[in-house]
Design an enzyme around this catalytic site. Structure first.
Site, short mmCIF file in Angstrom:
data_model
loop_
_atom_site.label_atom_id
_atom_site.label_comp_id
_atom_site.label_asym_id
_atom_site.label_seq_id
_atom_site.Cartn_x
_atom_site.Cartn_y
_atom_site.Cartn_z
N GLU A 127 1.08 -1.07 -0.12
CA GLU A 127 -0.04 -0.01 0.10
C GLU A 127 0.95 1.08 0.05
O GLU A 127 2.18 1.11 0.20
CB GLU A 127 -0.75 -0.09 1.22
CG GLU A 127 -1.71 -1.11 1.25
CD GLU A 127 -2.41 -1.41 2.58
OE1 GLU A 127 -2.58 -0.43 3.39
OE2 GLU A 127 -3.49 -2.36 2.70
N TRP A 156 1.43 -0.09 -6.21
CA TRP A 156 2.62 -0.57 -7.30
C TRP A 156 2.10 -1.84 -7.58
O TRP A 156 3.00 -2.85 -7.59
CB TRP A 156 3.50 -0.83 -6.28
CG TRP A 156 4.43 0.35 -5.44
CD1 TRP A 156 4.14 0.65 -4.04
CD2 TRP A 156 4.80 1.55 -5.81
NE1 TRP A 156 4.89 1.60 -3.68
CE2 TRP A 156 5.12 2.39 -4.65
CE3 TRP A 156 5.11 2.02 -6.99
CZ2 TRP A 156 5.80 3.62 -4.86
CZ3 TRP A 156 5.61 3.33 -7.28
CH2 TRP A 156 5.96 3.94 -6.43
N THR A 158 1.81 -4.74 -10.01
CA THR A 158 2.17 -5.24 -11.38
C THR A 158 1.00 -5.79 -11.98
O THR A 158 0.25 -6.77 -11.63
CB THR A 158 3.39 -6.05 -11.28
OG1 THR A 158 4.40 -5.44 -10.69
CG2 THR A 158 3.90 -6.63 -12.62
N ARG A 268 35.53 -1.62 -29.66
CA ARG A 268 36.03 -0.26 -29.42
C ARG A 268 37.51 0.24 -29.22
O ARG A 268 38.10 -0.84 -28.13
CB ARG A 268 35.27 0.41 -28.00
CG ARG A 268 35.75 1.61 -27.69
CD ARG A 268 35.12 2.90 -28.64
NE ARG A 268 35.54 3.95 -27.94
CZ ARG A 268 35.30 5.09 -28.69
NH1 ARG A 268 34.92 5.04 -30.08
NH2 ARG A 268 35.56 6.16 -28.52
N GLN A 336 29.75 1.66 -17.87
CA GLN A 336 31.08 2.12 -17.82
C GLN A 336 32.05 1.69 -18.84
O GLN A 336 32.92 2.47 -19.85
CB GLN A 336 31.70 1.42 -16.64
CG GLN A 336 33.25 2.25 -16.23
CD GLN A 336 33.02 3.54 -15.83
OE1 GLN A 336 31.89 4.34 -15.39
NE2 GLN A 336 33.95 4.45 -16.07
N GLU A 363 9.56 -7.16 -4.24
CA GLU A 363 9.87 -8.63 -3.78
C GLU A 363 10.91 -8.87 -2.55
O GLU A 363 11.51 -9.91 -2.44
CB GLU A 363 10.32 -9.47 -5.15
CG GLU A 363 9.91 -10.74 -4.77
CD GLU A 363 8.65 -11.25 -5.31
OE1 GLU A 363 7.75 -10.42 -5.73
OE2 GLU A 363 8.38 -12.49 -5.20
N ALA A 366 16.67 -4.74 -0.60
CA ALA A 366 17.99 -5.20 -0.13
C ALA A 366 18.01 -5.23 1.27
O ALA A 366 18.58 -6.21 1.99
CB ALA A 366 18.79 -4.44 -0.88
N GLN A 367 17.59 -4.58 1.94
CA GLN A 367 17.53 -4.19 3.45
C GLN A 367 16.60 -5.26 4.24
O GLN A 367 17.00 -6.22 5.05
CB GLN A 367 17.15 -3.02 4.08
CG GLN A 367 18.14 -1.85 3.69
CD GLN A 367 18.53 -1.49 2.15
OE1 GLN A 367 17.20 -1.63 1.47
NE2 GLN A 367 19.42 -1.19 1.58
C1 LIG Z 1 7.80 -1.40 -10.14
C2 LIG Z 1 7.39 -2.14 -8.79
C3 LIG Z 1 6.37 -3.16 -8.77
C4 LIG Z 1 6.13 -3.57 -7.86
N1 LIG Z 1 5.17 -4.70 -7.90
C5 LIG Z 1 4.21 -5.01 -6.77
C6 LIG Z 1 3.40 -6.05 -6.66
O1 LIG Z 1 2.83 -6.31 -7.92
N2 LIG Z 1 2.46 -6.03 -5.74
C7 LIG Z 1 2.56 -5.64 -4.52
O2 LIG Z 1 2.23 -5.95 -3.59
N3 LIG Z 1 3.72 -4.87 -4.35
C8 LIG Z 1 4.56 -4.31 -5.46
N4 LIG Z 1 5.54 -3.50 -5.30
C9 LIG Z 1 6.12 -2.69 -4.15
C10 LIG Z 1 7.21 -3.21 -3.40
O3 LIG Z 1 7.23 -4.77 -2.90
C11 LIG Z 1 7.64 -2.35 -2.53
O4 LIG Z 1 8.03 -1.31 -3.13
C12 LIG Z 1 8.46 -2.91 -1.55
O5 LIG Z 1 8.31 -3.87 -0.68
C13 LIG Z 1 9.17 -1.58 -0.62
O6 LIG Z 1 8.17 -1.04 -0.10
P1 LIG Z 1 8.26 0.70 -0.09
O7 LIG Z 1 8.38 1.04 -1.63
O8 LIG Z 1 6.95 1.05 0.57
O9 LIG Z 1 9.44 1.16 0.67
P2 LIG Z 1 9.53 1.25 2.45
O10 LIG Z 1 9.08 0.15 3.09
O11 LIG Z 1 8.95 2.49 2.67
O12 LIG Z 1 11.24 1.52 2.45
C14 LIG Z 1 12.00 2.48 2.00
C15 LIG Z 1 13.49 2.14 2.30
O13 LIG Z 1 13.66 1.77 3.70
C16 LIG Z 1 14.18 0.49 4.03
N5 LIG Z 1 13.65 -0.20 5.00
C17 LIG Z 1 12.38 -0.47 5.41
N6 LIG Z 1 12.34 -0.85 6.56
C18 LIG Z 1 13.55 -1.27 7.01
C19 LIG Z 1 14.04 -1.74 8.44
N7 LIG Z 1 13.36 -2.16 9.42
N8 LIG Z 1 15.33 -1.86 8.46
C20 LIG Z 1 16.30 -1.15 7.17
N9 LIG Z 1 15.86 -0.39 6.30
C21 LIG Z 1 14.41 -0.63 6.15
C22 LIG Z 1 13.81 -0.28 2.56
O14 LIG Z 1 14.70 -1.27 2.41
C23 LIG Z 1 13.86 0.91 1.61
O15 LIG Z 1 15.10 0.84 1.40
C24 LIG Z 1 5.91 -3.05 -6.60
C25 LIG Z 1 7.13 -1.87 -6.54
C26 LIG Z 1 7.50 -1.42 -7.92
C27 LIG Z 1 8.65 -0.34 -7.67
#
Ligand SMILES: Cc1cc2nc3c(=O)[nH]c(=O)nc-3n(C[C@H](O)[C@H](O)[C@H](O)COP(=O)(O)OP(=O)(O)OC[C@H]3O[C@@H](n4cnc5c(N)ncnc54)[C@H](O)[C@@H]3O)c2cc1C
Length: 389
Positions: A127, A156, A158, A268, A336, A363, A366-367
């Site tokens: 959400e 988000w 897909t 190149r 690069q 999915e 990284a964190q």
């Molecule tokens: C192109 C795209 C397609 C997607 N498709 C789907 C889909 O089909 N269905 C679906 O349900 N979702 C989908 N998503 C959502 C995706 O799974 C989320 O974007 C993802 O889980 C991260 O959530 P957020 O963007 O709210 O980031 P946030 O959770 O707000 O995180 C922001 C940053 O904080 C870091 N962070 C958060 N918590 C912690 C912690 N405890 N410790 C350290 N770092 C932390 C995160 O790693 C990130 O770097 C999609 C996203 C994108 C961009």
């Protein structure tokens, strides 16, 4: 004990996907990336080839493949275009919980028709205010007779604009956090379901990503997957299977970047020789080759564990985290090696770099992947310490 030969069936599958990527995906990849449009005709063809339903058992009309088979096939599709691959892949993300937890009646009702005619399914967990911490979700499902009334907006999503049905996670009681979450199969034709405009993304622009809103949507209780309070477990179980499938996408992108970069380096000429003769360039290419190989092996292991029915949360997260970071490094180095040319839209490597970035975010970021790995590692350490004391 261990063998790395593909079976004859896996070789056929790999070749079929490679041919599809070469003939159907690659020729239109740049166009859909530039326009940010959804390649419906490619999706229809991919569905006909069975790429949408690899894990669906044959008796329900699918391909009946294992997770490893699927990964071998998926690397090829992603090597053609990760945006298109993710749009193909996401139906598996939505279908897998039905395959694993659905009743026979639900499998008949949802899987069979999905396999027999072109259909798309989406997975609705995230959400706007809830990403890495889905247990805090705001979307609600309130029981009313033999229906759940669903309210909320998922972000988000897909294929959000094209799905025939959504697998939606919602809470019956926000106080209960993950224990209050249920999963519902929601037809996109139900009254009160709507989706937003496609989100204008940095990469993977051929995949369609939208918000999906549910406003007083009445979902039959027959569409509840598993019991109440089971939804979170199901969402997480699906991710253990699908994270290797995303990780192998990263391998596909990186492989394409390495192939392009090595070809460019051989052509190149600078300082009187092809840049491939300079050791600094060779080392970048060598790092690409070793990291791609390592990522592929991590994916194969996580997928193999899944196929054996062995819990693989840690290995799936290791594969996903490593492969995503690897693809980002490899595609950046490919830019690069291309020099200034790599920074333009005249060559495809900048697209690969943009496409790679989001694999470190979705999915499981990284964190979050490192949180899963560390949690599991510390649990194992605790057990070892307890048994040796
Ligand atoms: C192109 C795209 C397609 C997607 N498709 C789907 C889909 O089909 N269905 C679906 O349900 N979702 C989908 N998503 C959502 C995706 O799974 C989320 O974007 C993802 O889980 C991260 O959530 P957020 O963007 O709210 O980031 P946030 O959770 O707000 O995180 C922001 C940053 O904080 C870091 N962070 C958060 N918590 C912690 C912690 N405890 N410790 C350290 N770092 C932390 C995160 O790693 C990130 O770097 C999609 C996203 C994108 C961009």
């Amino acid at each position: 004990m261990i063998g790395f030969d593909l079976t004859p069936e896996q070789k056929v599958l790999q070749e079929k996907a490679r041919k599809f990527a070469k003939e159907v995906i690659s020729p239109v990849a740049a166009k859909h990336d530039q326009e940010g449009t959804f390649p419906l005709e490619v999706m229809e063809k991919a569905h006909r080839e069975g790429f949408f339903t690899p894990l669906v058992p044959k008796q329900h009309g699918g391909q009946g493949l294992g997770v490893l088979d699927n990964c071998i096939m998926s690397e090829e599709l992603a090597a053609g275009c990760m945006g298109m691959y993710v749009s193909i892949f996401v139906s598996t993300l939505a279908l897998y919980p039905i395959i694993r937890f659905g009743t026979e009646e639900q499998k008949e009702r949802f899987l069979k028709p999905f396999c027999s005619k072109f259909s798309i399914a989406s997975y609705c967990l995230s959400e706007l205010t809830v990403g890495s911490d889905p247990a805090s979700m705001k979307t609600t499902a309130v029981l009313d007779g033999n229906h759940y009334v669903l309210n909320g907006t998922k972000m988000w999503i897909t294929n959000g604009g094209y799905a025939d049905f959504y697998l939606v996670f919602a809470t019956t009681d926000p106080q209960k956090k993950h224990k209050g979450i249920i999963s519902l199969i929601v037809s996109s034709s139900l009254e009160g379901v709507s989706h937003g405009e496609p989100i204008d993304k940095m990469g993977q622009r051929a995949s369609n990503t939208t918000a999906v809103t549910f406003k007083n949507v009445r979902v039959p209780t027959d569409n509840l997957l598993g019991g109440e309070g089971e939804g979170f477990k199901k969402a997480m179980a699906a991710l253990d299977i699908t994270r290797p499938m995303i990780a192998i996408g990263a391998v596909g992108i990186a492989r394409t970047a390495m192939e392009l970069a090595s070809q460019y380096a051989m052509k190149r000429v600078q300082f009187g020789v092809p840049i491939a003769r300079h050791q600094a360039i060779q080392f970048m290419l060598a790092d690409m080759a070793k990291d791609i190989e390592a990522a592929r092996l991590l994916v194969y292991k996580a997928a193999w564990l899944a196929d054996q029915g062995i819990r693989n949360s840690k290995e799936a997260s290791i594969a996903k985290a490593f492969a995503a970071d690897m693809a980002m490094r490899v595609t950046t180095d490919a830019v690069q090696i291309y020099g200034g040319m790599g920074y333009t839209k005249w060559h495809p490597v900048e697209k690969l770099m943009r496409d790679a970035k989001v694999i470190q975010i979705y999915e499981g970021s990284a964190q979050v992947m490192r949180m899963v790995i560390a949690r599991q590692l510390l649990l194992e350490t605790e057990k070892r310490m307890a048994s040796s004391s």
